[in-house]
Design an enzyme around this catalytic site. Structure first.
Site, PDB file in Angstrom:
ATOM      1  N   SER A  94      35.607  42.614  41.737  1.00  0.00           N
ATOM      2  CA  SER A  94      34.430  42.499  40.933  1.00  0.00           C
ATOM      3  C   SER A  94      34.515  42.569  39.731  1.00  0.00           C
ATOM      4  O   SER A  94      35.415  42.275  38.931  1.00  0.00           O
ATOM      5  CB  SER A  94      33.314  42.867  41.709  1.00  0.00           C
ATOM      6  OG  SER A  94      31.997  42.239  41.256  1.00  0.00           O
ATOM      7  N   GLY A 152      29.311  44.609  38.891  1.00  0.00           N
ATOM      8  CA  GLY A 152      28.626  43.896  37.490  1.00  0.00           C
ATOM      9  C   GLY A 152      28.770  44.786  36.414  1.00  0.00           C
ATOM     10  O   GLY A 152      27.781  44.131  35.357  1.00  0.00           O
TER      11      GLY A 152
END
Length: 564
Positions: free
Chosen positions: A204, A127
């Site tokens: 991600s 993230g």
């Protein structure tokens, strides 16, 4: 406490480094000096760890582009030093050395004297907020006769504070990624790699990063193929919508900062505040609208090299970027990673679903927003209340799968195709380890699919999901061992040839994607070529984003406070 640990865990993606034994060594000369790596006892791969590829600037310059790396005369012992960049502290980083000068890389080299081997450079996920290069390791992939590279880059505030000033221009973390690609280009031949055959991969946030680098003129020519895994350049969490607003929000959150109209004061705050305070808040699940804190931004020109100075959507529509082969996809149930929040979210979703609309949508007024929210809720939950039952949970998973990962990926590859890229290999990963320790929260999904980045975990050396410990792959179920072998072979094929299933393979033929996200390869308990991927759900979000998408903005021109 367990829920909190799982929330962090879902994003940091199995922090920790394999502590495999080492016996033989290998000395390599790079442009900084000689380095010595050691052979991993279990895999036979030579590992060169903790090599400085750049130097992180410090003091008031700590948000600027990285500086050149150090040089040395005596052999540098390239062993794991446990270095991670400043970030939110969690139990999974115990024993690590969290330090400002953290820009290191690891190189995994097969036990061969061959030269010009294909190279893959992996950008880690988590993230943009936490993590490090070797939180997962690619030893088994490197055994396939390629060279694999992992690395750290600056994170969170340190990597992505974006004030648009000469002191804090933004995207320091992306500039670190650019620096490591240039380091690989200069040095990988010394390890036996081909500097003109580099594949950039990521999972991600690492996938979103590489998808941005695909569009950056600064990165042109530094890689020839790409494997984005569960993250896209147009995802809601990839670009800051309003960087100054986010900087002010964070300053207020961690201190009593109040000079919100004074850019000099804001800049001074961030350049003098301690890392402990700057990294004291974990934003990955802070917002209902899938925003995640400090992430890349559209940069303003301040006289230095820029990574991204235009909205990714506009670059994709312009076609002004290299059309390189892509192996692009996501897991079929990415949203599982948010299931630990289901009981926290469900009542709010029932009372005010509009809070969960993606942060990159904007509306003329509250009435319009509520109407769109009702439209979306009806699509996923069929007008029913969200209850603690399996249908609601699966719909919850689908919603977050689509809004954060699935639809942005489909949107990005569709724009690539329309721009003329004829070498996009699209996939959906859905393998469930019914015979053993799977990567799913089975309590929530039964046997229906795979969680966020599960395909990446199938490629990397295997870790236990809850403990973070590496597991002897011989102890895995036969089904999972077979799936890992298939995935590593597919990835190796693409890295080596640009085609995931070359002629002569025993896997189903895999042609590039055409219109309507078709065909795609279903990488599940059965491997089979299928037609359109998520067509109905993709077109549903198309109609919403065509009307309500809000382009991310660069930081506004700084207005300096003037004392009278």
């Amino acid at each position: 406490m367990l829920v909190a640990r799982r929330i962090v865990w879902a994003w940091i993606v199995f922090a920790g480094v394999c502590a495999g034994g080492a016996f033989e060594s290998r000395l390599v000369q790079i442009d900084q000096g000689p380095i010595r790596g050691y052979q991993d006892a279990e895999s036979g791969v030579f590992v060169f760890s903790s090599i400085p590829y750049a130097t992180a600037p410090t003091g008031k310059d700590k948000y600027k582009a990285p500086l050149p790396p150090p040089k040395w005369q005596e052999p540098y012992e390239a062993v794991d030093k446990g270095i991670v960049c400043p970030q939110f502290k969690s139990p999974f980083f115990e024993g690590k050395s969290m330090q400002e000068d953290c820009l290191i890389t690891s190189v995994y080299v097969p036990d061969t004297d061959q030269k010009n081997l294909p190279v893959v450079v992996y950008i880690h996920g988590s993230g943009f907020q936490v993590g490090y290069g070797d939180q997962v390791t690619p030893k088994h992939l490197a055994k396939k006769n390629l060279i694999a590279v992992t690395f750290n880059h600056r994170l969170g505030v340190h990597g992505f504070l974006c004030l648009g000033t000469p002191t804090v221009p933004g995207n320091a973390g992306l500039k670190d990624q650019l620096a490591v690609l240039r380091w690989v280009k200069r040095n990988i031949a010394s390890f036996g790699g081909n500097p003109d055959d580099i594949t950039l991969a990521g999972y991600s946030a690492g996938s979103a990063s590489l998808d941005l680098l695909l569009l950056s003129p600064a990165a042109k020519g530094l890689f020839q193929k790409a494997i984005p895994e569960s993250g896209a350049n147009v995802a809601v969490f990839t670009m800051q919508q309003n960087p100054i607003e986010k900087a002010i929000l964070h300053a207020r959150r961690i201190s009593n900062f109040s000079k919100v109209d004074d850019i000099e004061a804001l800049e001074d705050f961030y350049t003098t505040e301690s890392y402990d305070n700057l990294c004291s808040v974990f934003y990955l699940n802070e917002f209902f609208n899938s925003d995640v804190g400090f992430t890349p931004c559209i940069e303003r020109s301040v006289g230095e090299e820029i990574i991204i100075d235009e909205v990714p959507l506009n670059i994709l529509k312009s076609g002004n970027f290299p059309k390189i082969p892509l192996l692009y996809g996501f897991a079929n149930m990415e949203g599982i990673f948010r299931m630990s929040l289901f009981n926290v979210y469900k009542d709010r979703m029932n009372s005010k679903f509009s809070d969960f609309l993606p942060a990159d949508l904007t509306f003329e007024n509250e009435k319009q927003k509520e109407e769109v929210a009702e439209f979306v809720k009806d699509f996923y939950f069929q007008g029913k209340e969200i209850e603690e039952d399996m249908p609601s949970m699966l719909n919850f998973v689908d919603f977050f799968t689509d809004t954060m990962f699935g639809y942005p990926a489909l949107r990005s590859v569709e724009l690539q195709r329309l721009a003329g890229n004829k070498n996009i290999y699209l996939y959906s990963y859905s393998f469930v380890d019914v015979g053993g320790n799977s990567l799913q929260y089975k309590d929530y999904t039964t046997d229906k699919g795979a969680t966020h980045c599960a395909q990446s975990f199938a490629i990397f050396d295997y870790r236990n999901m809850l403990t973070g410990e590496f597991v002897d792959e011989n102890t895995l179920s036969d089904e999972f061992k077979q799936m890992k072998e298939v995935m590593r072979q597919v990835w190796y094929n693409f890295i080596a040839t640009g085609n995931p299933v070359p002629e002569g393979s025993n896997l189903p033929s895999w042609p590039p994607m055409g219109a309507d996200w078709s065909p795609h390869m279903s990488l599940g308990n059965q491997i089979k070529l299928e037609g359109s991927l998520m067509l109905e759900r993709g077109r549903f979000w198309d109609q919403i984003y065509q009307k309500y998408y809000s382009l991310p903005k660069p930081p506004s021109p700084p207005v300096r406070h003037i004392e009278l």
